[in-house]
Write an enzyme that holds these catalytic residues in place. Structure first.
Site, short mmCIF file in Angstrom:
data_model
loop_
_atom_site.label_atom_id
_atom_site.label_comp_id
_atom_site.label_asym_id
_atom_site.label_seq_id
_atom_site.Cartn_x
_atom_site.Cartn_y
_atom_site.Cartn_z
N HIS A 102 -2.55 7.19 6.97
CA HIS A 102 -1.52 8.20 6.20
C HIS A 102 -2.39 9.39 6.09
O HIS A 102 -1.73 10.64 5.96
CB HIS A 102 -1.11 7.56 5.10
CG HIS A 102 0.10 6.75 5.39
ND1 HIS A 102 1.25 7.37 6.03
CD2 HIS A 102 0.58 5.46 5.03
CE1 HIS A 102 2.15 6.49 5.78
NE2 HIS A 102 2.03 5.35 5.50
N HIS B 290 -3.98 1.07 7.63
CA HIS B 290 -2.66 1.87 7.47
C HIS B 290 -2.80 2.96 6.83
O HIS B 290 -2.14 3.86 6.97
CB HIS B 290 -1.61 0.84 7.30
CG HIS B 290 -0.37 1.22 7.21
ND1 HIS B 290 0.50 0.88 8.24
CD2 HIS B 290 0.37 2.20 6.53
CE1 HIS B 290 1.98 1.61 8.13
NE2 HIS B 290 1.67 2.24 6.99
N GLU B 291 -3.17 2.80 5.47
CA GLU B 291 -3.16 3.77 4.38
C GLU B 291 -4.19 5.03 4.60
O GLU B 291 -3.78 6.17 4.64
CB GLU B 291 -3.50 3.01 2.97
CG GLU B 291 -2.34 2.11 2.59
CD GLU B 291 -1.10 2.71 2.66
OE1 GLU B 291 -0.66 3.71 2.73
OE2 GLU B 291 -0.30 1.53 2.90
N CYS C 76 6.21 0.12 6.84
CA CYS C 76 5.74 1.28 6.02
C CYS C 76 7.10 1.73 5.07
O CYS C 76 8.00 1.79 5.70
CB CYS C 76 5.66 2.21 6.98
SG CYS C 76 4.96 3.95 6.19
N LEU C 77 6.77 2.18 3.93
CA LEU C 77 7.76 2.62 2.99
C LEU C 77 8.38 3.88 3.44
O LEU C 77 9.60 4.03 2.97
CB LEU C 77 7.07 2.67 1.56
CG LEU C 77 6.61 1.51 0.75
CD1 LEU C 77 5.85 1.84 -0.35
CD2 LEU C 77 7.58 0.46 0.63
N GLY D 202 0.94 -1.18 0.16
CA GLY D 202 -0.10 0.11 0.11
C GLY D 202 0.86 1.38 -0.06
O GLY D 202 2.02 1.14 0.25
N GLN E 31 2.92 10.13 1.00
CA GLN E 31 4.30 9.31 0.89
C GLN E 31 5.05 9.74 -0.37
O GLN E 31 6.29 9.63 -0.36
CB GLN E 31 4.28 7.80 1.01
CG GLN E 31 3.70 7.48 2.55
CD GLN E 31 3.51 5.79 2.48
OE1 GLN E 31 2.59 5.38 2.01
NE2 GLN E 31 4.54 5.35 3.11
CO CO Z 1 2.86 3.39 5.43
#
Ligand code: CO
Length: 167
Positions: free
Chosen positions: A137, A133-134, A91-92, A46, A51
């Site tokens: 964000h 999670h997204e 997480c990226l 995701g 991000q």
């Molecule tokens: Co993340």
């Protein structure tokens, strides 16, 4: 399509509530395509627009074993289960951080696709986790604040190695 630079923590854009999207145009479609490509290239499941330095309410996720692509524009989680589960997240935007996070096991989300079409989706377990999670964000909420147990990269690698042996 093009690969985008992933913004790493700490960064103001990651902690800012993203703006609602009102224009469903080619620019949005291109951003979603680029986000998807960037997510795949970085082995993510995701990615949210903040991000990639865009403070707008767009995210893409992969769901299920088929890894179907889902676009979440202006998503709202309208229902969550009382039942929660604990599982490891990464997480990226936090390349070296992995930790256990407790979240509801079931959610219902309302969102729009790239054409502005409204849809509603029910998700369970890992899919529900990825969506939450997204959506976090998009509200400037980062998973590090929700971690109840942190793992080192070495511990994560050992866990995956054990899983591979079991298969
Ligand atoms: Co993340």
């Amino acid at each position: 399509m093009a690969l985008l630079e992933i913004i790493k923590n700490p960064a103001k854009v990651l902690e800012t509530k993203a703006s609602a999207i009102v224009q469903f145009d080619n620019e949005l479609a291109k951003l979603l395509d680029d986000m998807y490509e960037t997510m795949l290239e970085n082995d993510g499941v995701g990615i949210a627009a903040p991000q990639v330095d865009k403070s707008i309410q767009a995210a893409v996720v992969e769901l299920g074993e088929e890894r179907d692509l889902l676009e979440l524009i202006n998503p709202v989680i309208v229902e969550v289960s009382e039942d929660t589960g604990v599982d490891i997240e990464g997480c990226l935007s936090f390349p070296d951080l992995y930790g256990d996070v407790e979240r509801p096991l079931y959610i219902k989300v309302q969102a729009q696709d790239r054409n502005g079409e409204l849809y509603e989706l029910e998700a369970y377990d890992f899919d529900a986790r990825v969506i939450q999670h997204e959506v976090d964000h998009l509200h400037g909420i980062l998973f590090d604040k929700k971690i109840i147990k942190t793992y080192t990269l070495k511990e994560i690698e050992e866990m995956y190695a054990e899983e591979d042996e079991e298969q």
